[in-house]
Scaffold this motif. Structure first.
Motif, PDB file in Angstrom:
ATOM      1  N   ASP A  43       0.707  -1.376  -0.029  1.00 45.67           N
ATOM      2  CA  ASP A  43       0.109  -0.103  -0.292  1.00 45.67           C
ATOM      3  C   ASP A  43       1.266   1.081  -0.081  1.00 45.67           C
ATOM      4  N   LEU A  44       2.257   0.972   0.772  1.00 43.00           N
ATOM      5  CA  LEU A  44       2.778   2.401   0.600  1.00 43.00           C
ATOM      6  C   LEU A  44       3.709   2.180  -0.418  1.00 43.00           C
ATOM      7  N   ALA A  85       6.086   3.984  -6.051  1.00 38.07           N
ATOM      8  CA  ALA A  85       6.598   4.995  -5.198  1.00 38.07           C
ATOM      9  C   ALA A  85       7.362   6.022  -5.000  1.00 38.07           C
ATOM     10  N   TRP A  86       8.191   7.183  -5.809  1.00 34.92           N
ATOM     11  CA  TRP A  86       9.339   7.773  -5.023  1.00 34.92           C
ATOM     12  C   TRP A  86       9.131   7.988  -3.908  1.00 34.92           C
ATOM     13  N   ALA A  96      15.268  10.899   6.894  1.00 36.54           N
ATOM     14  CA  ALA A  96      14.241  11.042   7.121  1.00 36.54           C
ATOM     15  C   ALA A  96      13.341  11.042   5.819  1.00 36.54           C
ATOM     16  N   ALA A  97      12.655  10.174   5.013  1.00 40.82           N
ATOM     17  CA  ALA A  97      12.083  10.273   3.950  1.00 40.82           C
ATOM     18  C   ALA A  97      10.470   9.758   4.085  1.00 40.82           C
ATOM     19  N   VAL A  98       9.716  10.394   2.605  1.00 39.98           N
ATOM     20  CA  VAL A  98       8.289  10.400   2.583  1.00 39.98           C
ATOM     21  C   VAL A  98       7.837   9.722   1.874  1.00 39.98           C
ATOM     22  N   LEU A  99       7.284   8.657   1.396  1.00 35.24           N
ATOM     23  CA  LEU A  99       6.831   8.249  -0.293  1.00 35.24           C
ATOM     24  C   LEU A  99       5.704   9.143  -0.364  1.00 35.24           C
ATOM     25  N   VAL A 100       6.234   9.404  -1.958  1.00 34.83           N
ATOM     26  CA  VAL A 100       4.790   9.140  -2.351  1.00 34.83           C
ATOM     27  C   VAL A 100       4.754   9.115  -3.719  1.00 34.83           C
ATOM     28  N   THR A 104       0.017  11.505  -9.026  1.00 34.91           N
ATOM     29  CA  THR A 104      -1.270  11.890  -8.441  1.00 34.91           C
ATOM     30  C   THR A 104      -0.450  12.845  -7.295  1.00 34.91           C
ATOM     31  N   GLY A 105       0.513  13.049  -6.842  1.00 37.10           N
ATOM     32  CA  GLY A 105       1.194  13.687  -5.536  1.00 37.10           C
ATOM     33  C   GLY A 105       0.540  13.464  -3.844  1.00 37.10           C
ATOM     34  N   GLU A 106      -0.346  12.158  -4.389  1.00 36.53           N
ATOM     35  CA  GLU A 106      -0.287  12.254  -2.826  1.00 36.53           C
ATOM     36  C   GLU A 106       0.157  10.987  -2.071  1.00 36.53           C
ATOM     37  N   VAL A 107       0.480  11.781  -0.820  1.00 35.20           N
ATOM     38  CA  VAL A 107       2.038  11.481  -0.094  1.00 35.20           C
ATOM     39  C   VAL A 107       0.576  10.078   1.159  1.00 35.20           C
ATOM     40  N   LYS A 108       1.855   9.155   0.606  1.00 36.22           N
ATOM     41  CA  LYS A 108       1.009   7.551   1.535  1.00 36.22           C
ATOM     42  C   LYS A 108       1.629   7.567   2.021  1.00 36.22           C
TER      43      LYS A 108
END
Length: 391
Positions: A43-44, A85-86, A96-100, A104-108
Motif C-alpha cells: 500500500d505504501l 512510489a518515489w 527521513a523520507a516520505v513515499l509519494v 497524483t502527488g499523494e503522500v502515502k
C-alpha cells in the motif's frame, strides 16, 4: 599442531558461540529485508502507473506544504519502475523520507523499517543495546565486535583442524551423512557445512568488523591503500541503520509550512530539467536523486551496490555544470560501497544474496552443532570413566 588449534577452536567457540549464532541468524533475516518490506507494505510502495509522473519540483512542493515547522524537503528520489512510489527526502530527522505517488502527488506515508526488522537489526548490531556515541562504545556493540573477531579465529582454526591429508579423505570430509544417525549428521553439518560456507562467512565477518572497531576499520582501509578521513565511530560503509527510523516524524501540517514551500519553489525550478537531462544521459538508470544543485544516478548493475554517478547543476535552469563518474569518486567512497555490498551479499545480484543468506544460516548452525558435539563428548568421557572405575 592440530591439537593446539583444536584447543583454540574450542576455547573461543564455547564462550562466544551463542552471540555468533545470533549475529549470523539475524544477518540472514536481513538479507531480503527490502523485498519483504515492499511486499508487506504494498500500500505504501506500490502505485498505479497513469501517464507521465508529475514534475519533480511539484512533488517536492506538495510534500513541503504538509511538513511541520523546521522541516524542509531536501531532495526527490525517482525510481525507474513505473509501479514504484518515489521518495521525497526530508531535512530531519536523519534519513527521513516520505513515499509519494508520482502520478497524483499523494503522500502515502513515511519510509521506515518494519518493527520486526528494526528489532532484528538492533539484535544483529548491538544485542538490543545502542550504537554508542562519540568516543564511547555500548556494551552490546563491543560484545558483537569481539565475538565477530573471535569468529574469524574460530573459522581459520576450523580450516586447519578439518584439512584432510589425502584426496579420499577430502571427499569424505565434504559429505554430510543423513542415514548414519544424528551424531554423524550433526558432525557432517558442522565440518562439511562449515567448509561450504567458509568463504562467505569470512567475508561477512571481515567486512562486518569495520562497523565495530575504529582501529580495525582504519587498518582494513589501509590494506587497500585508502586513508579513512572524517569518519566517526559509526564509520565504515554504513549499513542503512538509520533507514526509516524516525522518518517522517516531522510529517504533518504546520503553521509556517506553506510559507517555507513558497520560498523554496523558486529554487526547485530547475529540478525537472536536470532530471530529464539525466534520464536521457543514462537510459539504464535505476534511481535518480535530485536535490538543491546536486543529483546522483544509480544503475541496476552488479558489483558495488552504492555505485553512483554524481552531478552538479544550476538550480534555476537545470543545466548540468559538473559530473563525477563513479570510477572517479574517492577511493574511500568506492571501498566503503564494496564493503557494504559484500557484507549484504548484493554484489552479484540475487544469486549471491541467496548464497549469503544460506551461508549465514549455516554460520548460525555451527555453534549449535559444535555445542552438541562438545557436550556429547563430555558425556561419553564421563561414562567411560565410570566404567573404568567400576572395573
Amino acid at each position: 599442531m592440530k591439537a593446539f588449534f583444536h584447543r583454540i577452536h574450542l576455547w573461543l567457540a564455547v564462550p562466544f558461540g551463542l552471540i555468533i549464532a545470533v549475529t549470523c541468524f539475524t544477518g540472514a533475516l536481513l538479507v531480503f529485508e527490502e523485498e519483504i518490506t515492499h511486499s508487506v507494505r504494498r500500500d505504501l510502495y506500490t502505485v498505479e502507473a497513469a501517464g507521465e509522473p508529475l514534475p519533480v519540483g511539484e512533488l517536492a512542493d506538495r510534500v513541503a506544504a504538509t511538513l511541520a515547522d523546521g522541516v524542509s524537503v531536501t531532495g526527490v528520489t525517482a525510481c525507474a519502475d513505473p509501479d514504484r512510489a518515489w521518495e521525497v527526502n526530508l531535512s530531519r530527522p536523519r534519513h527521513a523520507a516520505v513515499l509519494v505517488d508520482p502520478y497524483t502527488g499523494e503522500v502515502k506515508g513515511r519510509v521506515e523499517r518494519l518493527p520486526f526488522f528494526a528489532t532484528v537489526f538492533r539484535l544483529h548490531r548491538w544485542l538490543f543495546d545502542s550504537m554508542g556515541s562519540g568516543s564511547g562504545m555500548s556494551v552490546g556493540r563491543l560484545l558483537v565486535g569481539i565475538s565477530t573477531l573471535m569468529f574469524v579465529v574460530v573459522l581459520v582454526s576450523g580450516i586447519i583442524i578439518w584439512a584432510p591429508r589425502t584426496v579420499k579423505a577430502l571427499r569424505n570430509s565434504l559429505k554430510i551423512a543423513v542415514r548414519r544417525g544424528w551424531r554423524s549428521f550433526w558432525y557432517g553439518l558442522h565440518a562439511a557445512g562449515g567448509m561450504y560456507a567458509m568463504v562467505f562467512l569470512l567475508a561477512l565477518a571481515l567486512t562486518g568488523l569495520t562497523w565495530s572497531f575504529t582501529w580495525y576499520r582504519t587498518g582494513f582501509y589501509k590494506v587497500f591503500g585508502v586513508e579513512v578521513v572524517g569518519q566517526g565511530q559509526g564509520g565504515g560503509a554504513g549499513t542503512g541503520q538509520g533507514h526509516g527510523q524516525g522518518a517522517g516524524q516531522g510529517y504533518g501540517h504546520g503553521r509556517g509550512a506553506a510559507a517555507v514551500a513558497d520560498a523554496a519553489t523558486v529554487t526547485r525550478a530547475g529540478w525537472q530539467q536536470a532530471f530529464d537531462t539525466l534520464k536521457q544521459a543514462a537510459p539504464d538508470w535505476n534511481r535518480i536523486t535530485v536535490s538543491e544543485g546536486k543529483a546522483t544516478v544509480s544503475r541496476d548493475r552488479l558489483g558495488n551496490r552504492r555505485a553512483v554517478d554524481s552531478y552538479a547543476f544550476d538550480p534555476a535552469s537545470g543545466l548540468l555544470t559538473g559530473v563525477t563518474p563513479y570510477h572517479e569518486s574517492s577511493d574511500a567512497s568506492r571501498l566503503g560501497g564494496w564493503i557494504y555490498s559484500i557484507h549484504v551479499g548484493s554484489w552479484g545480484g540475487t544469486v549471491t544474496r541467496v548464497l549469503t543468506c544460506l551461508a549465514a544460516l549455516l554460520g548460525a548452525s555451527l555453534p549449535l552443532t559444535g555445542y552438541y558435539l562438545w557436550i556429547r563428548r563430555l558425556v561419553v568421557r564421563r561414562r567411560n570413566r565410570k566404567l573404568v572405575s567400576a572395573r
